[in-house]
Scaffold this motif. Structure first.
Motif, PDB file in Angstrom:
ATOM      1  N   LEU A 172      -1.804  -7.695  14.627  1.00  0.00           N
ATOM      2  CA  LEU A 172      -0.575  -6.942  14.423  1.00  0.00           C
ATOM      3  C   LEU A 172      -0.119  -6.926  12.971  1.00  0.00           C
ATOM      4  O   LEU A 172       0.255  -5.868  12.447  1.00  0.00           O
ATOM      5  N   GLU A 173      -0.135  -8.060  12.300  1.00  0.00           N
ATOM      6  CA  GLU A 173       0.330  -8.088  10.915  1.00  0.00           C
ATOM      7  C   GLU A 173      -0.544  -7.205  10.032  1.00  0.00           C
ATOM      8  O   GLU A 173      -0.045  -6.482   9.160  1.00  0.00           O
ATOM      9  N   GLU A 174      -1.855  -7.247  10.249  1.00  0.00           N
ATOM     10  CA  GLU A 174      -2.760  -6.388   9.478  1.00  0.00           C
ATOM     11  C   GLU A 174      -2.480  -4.914   9.761  1.00  0.00           C
ATOM     12  O   GLU A 174      -2.416  -4.090   8.840  1.00  0.00           O
ATOM     13  N   TRP A 175      -2.298  -4.584  11.032  1.00  0.00           N
ATOM     14  CA  TRP A 175      -2.027  -3.186  11.386  1.00  0.00           C
ATOM     15  C   TRP A 175      -0.693  -2.718  10.826  1.00  0.00           C
ATOM     16  O   TRP A 175      -0.578  -1.578  10.357  1.00  0.00           O
ATOM     17  N   ASN A 176       0.315  -3.569  10.871  1.00  0.00           N
ATOM     18  CA  ASN A 176       1.607  -3.191  10.298  1.00  0.00           C
ATOM     19  C   ASN A 176       1.511  -2.973   8.792  1.00  0.00           C
ATOM     20  O   ASN A 176       2.146  -2.074   8.237  1.00  0.00           O
ATOM     21  N   GLU A 177       0.713  -3.793   8.125  1.00  0.00           N
ATOM     22  CA  GLU A 177       0.541  -3.624   6.685  1.00  0.00           C
ATOM     23  C   GLU A 177      -0.176  -2.308   6.379  1.00  0.00           C
ATOM     24  O   GLU A 177       0.165  -1.613   5.413  1.00  0.00           O
ATOM     25  N   ARG A 178      -1.146  -1.938   7.198  1.00  0.00           N
ATOM     26  CA  ARG A 178      -1.802  -0.639   7.013  1.00  0.00           C
ATOM     27  C   ARG A 178      -0.806   0.502   7.173  1.00  0.00           C
ATOM     28  O   ARG A 178      -0.852   1.501   6.447  1.00  0.00           O
ATOM     29  N   ARG A 179       0.102   0.372   8.130  1.00  0.00           N
ATOM     30  CA  ARG A 179       1.141   1.395   8.300  1.00  0.00           C
ATOM     31  C   ARG A 179       2.004   1.494   7.043  1.00  0.00           C
ATOM     32  O   ARG A 179       2.348   2.607   6.607  1.00  0.00           O
ATOM     33  N   ARG A 180       2.364   0.357   6.476  1.00  0.00           N
ATOM     34  CA  ARG A 180       3.169   0.385   5.259  1.00  0.00           C
ATOM     35  C   ARG A 180       2.413   1.042   4.106  1.00  0.00           C
ATOM     36  O   ARG A 180       2.990   1.781   3.302  1.00  0.00           O
ATOM     37  N   GLN A 181       1.118   0.770   4.010  1.00  0.00           N
ATOM     38  CA  GLN A 181       0.312   1.406   2.965  1.00  0.00           C
ATOM     39  C   GLN A 181       0.244   2.916   3.160  1.00  0.00           C
ATOM     40  O   GLN A 181       0.332   3.682   2.188  1.00  0.00           O
ATOM     41  N   ASN A 182       0.096   3.351   4.410  1.00  0.00           N
ATOM     42  CA  ASN A 182       0.079   4.781   4.687  1.00  0.00           C
ATOM     43  C   ASN A 182       1.420   5.423   4.346  1.00  0.00           C
ATOM     44  O   ASN A 182       1.484   6.521   3.789  1.00  0.00           O
ATOM     45  N   ALA A 183       2.501   4.709   4.672  1.00  0.00           N
ATOM     46  CA  ALA A 183       3.836   5.210   4.332  1.00  0.00           C
ATOM     47  C   ALA A 183       3.991   5.351   2.817  1.00  0.00           C
ATOM     48  O   ALA A 183       4.607   6.316   2.329  1.00  0.00           O
ATOM     49  N   SER A 184       3.431   4.422   2.068  1.00  0.00           N
ATOM     50  CA  SER A 184       3.524   4.483   0.610  1.00  0.00           C
ATOM     51  C   SER A 184       2.809   5.705   0.056  1.00  0.00           C
ATOM     52  O   SER A 184       3.269   6.324  -0.919  1.00  0.00           O
ATOM     53  N   ILE A 185       1.679   6.064   0.664  1.00  0.00           N
ATOM     54  CA  ILE A 185       0.948   7.269   0.233  1.00  0.00           C
ATOM     55  C   ILE A 185       1.821   8.500   0.417  1.00  0.00           C
ATOM     56  O   ILE A 185       1.932   9.355  -0.474  1.00  0.00           O
ATOM     57  N   TYR A 186       2.449   8.600   1.589  1.00  0.00           N
ATOM     58  CA  TYR A 186       3.344   9.732   1.835  1.00  0.00           C
ATOM     59  C   TYR A 186       4.489   9.757   0.821  1.00  0.00           C
ATOM     60  O   TYR A 186       4.820  10.809   0.253  1.00  0.00           O
ATOM     61  N   CYS A 187       5.124   8.607   0.624  1.00  0.00           N
ATOM     62  CA  CYS A 187       6.296   8.559  -0.254  1.00  0.00           C
ATOM     63  C   CYS A 187       5.949   8.986  -1.681  1.00  0.00           C
ATOM     64  O   CYS A 187       6.713   9.719  -2.329  1.00  0.00           O
ATOM     65  N   GLU A 188       4.796   8.546  -2.162  1.00  0.00           N
ATOM     66  CA  GLU A 188       4.376   8.922  -3.509  1.00  0.00           C
ATOM     67  C   GLU A 188       4.074  10.412  -3.591  1.00  0.00           C
ATOM     68  O   GLU A 188       4.490  11.093  -4.540  1.00  0.00           O
ATOM     69  N   ALA A 189       3.375  10.929  -2.583  1.00  0.00           N
ATOM     70  CA  ALA A 189       2.964  12.338  -2.617  1.00  0.00           C
ATOM     71  C   ALA A 189       4.138  13.295  -2.439  1.00  0.00           C
ATOM     72  O   ALA A 189       4.155  14.381  -3.030  1.00  0.00           O
ATOM     73  N   LEU A 190       5.122  12.905  -1.625  1.00  0.00           N
ATOM     74  CA  LEU A 190       6.205  13.820  -1.261  1.00  0.00           C
ATOM     75  C   LEU A 190       7.445  13.675  -2.139  1.00  0.00           C
ATOM     76  O   LEU A 190       8.400  14.436  -1.987  1.00  0.00           O
ATOM     77  N   ALA A 191       7.436  12.714  -3.054  1.00  0.00           N
ATOM     78  CA  ALA A 191       8.573  12.541  -3.961  1.00  0.00           C
ATOM     79  C   ALA A 191       8.780  13.815  -4.769  1.00  0.00           C
ATOM     80  O   ALA A 191       7.838  14.416  -5.271  1.00  0.00           O
ATOM     81  N   GLY A 192      10.037  14.241  -4.861  1.00  0.00           N
ATOM     82  CA  GLY A 192      10.343  15.426  -5.642  1.00  0.00           C
ATOM     83  C   GLY A 192      10.287  16.722  -4.876  1.00  0.00           C
ATOM     84  O   GLY A 192      10.640  17.781  -5.413  1.00  0.00           O
ATOM     85  N   THR A 193       9.844  16.679  -3.600  1.00  0.00           N
ATOM     86  CA  THR A 193       9.859  17.875  -2.765  1.00  0.00           C
ATOM     87  C   THR A 193      11.180  17.944  -2.003  1.00  0.00           C
ATOM     88  O   THR A 193      12.009  17.040  -2.093  1.00  0.00           O
ATOM     89  N   GLU A 194      11.352  19.021  -1.236  1.00  0.00           N
ATOM     90  CA  GLU A 194      12.579  19.145  -0.437  1.00  0.00           C
ATOM     91  C   GLU A 194      12.570  18.230   0.782  1.00  0.00           C
ATOM     92  O   GLU A 194      13.554  18.150   1.523  1.00  0.00           O
ATOM     93  N   THR A 195      11.468  17.527   0.986  1.00  0.00           N
ATOM     94  CA  THR A 195      11.367  16.573   2.085  1.00  0.00           C
ATOM     95  C   THR A 195      12.278  15.378   1.826  1.00  0.00           C
ATOM     96  O   THR A 195      12.270  14.806   0.737  1.00  0.00           O
ATOM     97  N   VAL A 196      13.053  14.985   2.838  1.00  0.00           N
ATOM     98  CA  VAL A 196      13.875  13.776   2.748  1.00  0.00           C
ATOM     99  C   VAL A 196      13.068  12.629   3.340  1.00  0.00           C
ATOM    100  O   VAL A 196      12.737  12.633   4.530  1.00  0.00           O
ATOM    101  N   LEU A 197      12.747  11.654   2.514  1.00  0.00           N
ATOM    102  CA  LEU A 197      11.889  10.551   2.928  1.00  0.00           C
ATOM    103  C   LEU A 197      12.693   9.456   3.625  1.00  0.00           C
ATOM    104  O   LEU A 197      13.892   9.299   3.382  1.00  0.00           O
ATOM    105  N   PRO A 198      12.050   8.674   4.490  1.00  0.00           N
ATOM    106  CA  PRO A 198      12.750   7.560   5.135  1.00  0.00           C
ATOM    107  C   PRO A 198      13.183   6.522   4.108  1.00  0.00           C
ATOM    108  O   PRO A 198      12.482   6.280   3.123  1.00  0.00           O
ATOM    109  N   LYS A 199      14.331   5.915   4.364  1.00  0.00           N
ATOM    110  CA  LYS A 199      14.856   4.892   3.472  1.00  0.00           C
ATOM    111  C   LYS A 199      14.864   3.543   4.186  1.00  0.00           C
ATOM    112  O   LYS A 199      15.194   3.460   5.365  1.00  0.00           O
TER     113      LYS A 199
END
Length: 370
Positions: A245-272
């Protein structure tokens, strides 16, 4: 490139040998209900979540229903929760004959706006149910301060191993519940749930209720109960997955980071993420003013997405008797029009996540109408 919102077959393949061995062990044991795997899982989850007791039940829905009933929720009482959540949160309150009282959500986190709690409390309030939505804990310090002596049951169905200021669900309220629905961060091969608590009396009541109201196994029934036990197959499966579980949760966080970096500056409102919170991203949920068009755009490119949730519960036909109308909870209602969850699960490749993110960026730069 296909990007699924969930891929349980890929998850199974990742741990196939361990899972198969666990399933065969249960089959050979002849212990299929309330056996050693169930007891061990309860002990492991209680320890990991920092509470004294855990009781496995047949689903997350049953976990919430049993915990609330053990606290005395029933006819003539009220339970405060939010209208922006999976239906089970409200469903069980109504099934117990109590009345649901809603408060609106916080725009940034989608969790309960605790500043509204005081005004919602009445002499009939028997429990408060904050929902830790999408993998992030609610602002529990404020909720506990507002609740005073009123018991809090944390709906942690989407937030196993999420934490706030070092505490997990179950360490703030009187109890917390978990769900092991297959798509959860820790998912079974079927249904399952867990009640977490530090209160021994509440724990004993929950054990009795899950077993037909029989506290000691001697066919003497203290109250009307349920047949709601976490079966041994699911417990064995969950124990295997818990080690990942801890490994899988960390992978989810890494995937979330990819989205946050890519979508920064767009009209998309990112999770906080609230300060002090560790997010486990059961869902990676964005807001977009052209949500429906974006969902269609992604589907045409074989990228799954989900709308959690398309209509607030206070406006649903099943709960019309609560007497609400559009505009009663404006923050939740706006969320239901804008939210879209993108694939974030642990079995995604980084290439899949980058592809999905790039298509969202492409849409944001397009002239697709609302």
């Amino acid at each position: 490139m296909r990007v699924p919102i969930a891929d349980l077959a890929a998850q199974y393949a990742e741990i196939k040998d361990e899972l198969d061995a666990a399933l065969l062990d249960v089959g050979a044991s002849g212990r299929y209900i309330l056996g050693p795997h169930g007891k061990a899982l309860e002990e492991e989850l209680a320890r990991q979540n920092g509470v004294r007791f855990a009781a496995g039940v047949a689903s997350g829905t049953d976990a919430l229903k049993i915990a609330l009933e053990a606290l005395g929720v029933g006819p003539g009482t009220e339970v405060i929760t939010v209208p922006f959540t999976f239906v089970a949160t409200v469903e069980v309150v109504q099934q117990l004959g109590a009345r649901t009282v809603f408060v609106d959500i916080d725009r940034d986190t989608f969790n309960m706006d605790s500043s509204q709690l005081k005004s919602a409390i009445s002499p009939k309030t028997k429990a408060i149910v904050p929902v830790h939505l999408f993998g992030q804990l609610a602002e529990m310090e404020a909720a506990c301060a507002a609740a005073g002596d009123i018991p809090i049951v944390e709906d942690g169905a989407q937030s196993i191993r999420s934490s706030r200021n070092g505490k997990c669900a179950g360490q703030f309220g009187k109890a917390a519940i978990l769900s092991f629905f297959p798509t959860k961060n820790l998912g079974a091969l079927g249904d399952g749930g867990m009640i977490l608590t530090d209160d021994e009396s509440l724990y004993q009541d929950c054990l009795s209720l899950r077993m037909h109201g029989m506290p000691t196994g001697d066919y003497l029934y203290r109250k009307v109960g349920y047949a709601s036990r976490l079966d041994e197959i699911q417990a064995a499966v969950l124990r295997v997955k818990l080690r990942k579980l801890e490994e899988w949760n960390e992978r989810r966080r890494q995937n979330a980071s990819i989205y946050c970096e890519a979508l920064a500056g767009t009209e998309t409102v990112l999770p906080k993420t609230l300060s002090g919170n560790v997010h486990t991203y059961h869902q990676f949920t964005i807001r977009h003013p052209r949500r429906d068009a974006l969902k269609t755009f992604l589907k045409e490119r074989e990228i799954d997405s989900g709308i959690y949730y398309p209509e607030c519960l206070h406006l649903q036909d099943a709960y019309a008797d609560l007497g609400h109308k559009p505009g009663d909870f404006p923050v939740a209602e706006q969320a239901s029009r804008e939210v879209l969850s993108l694939p974030v699960h642990a079995q995604l490749s980084k290439e899949q996540v980058r592809f999905a993110a790039s298509r969202v960026v492409e849409f944001c730069h397009s002239a697709v109408p609302v």
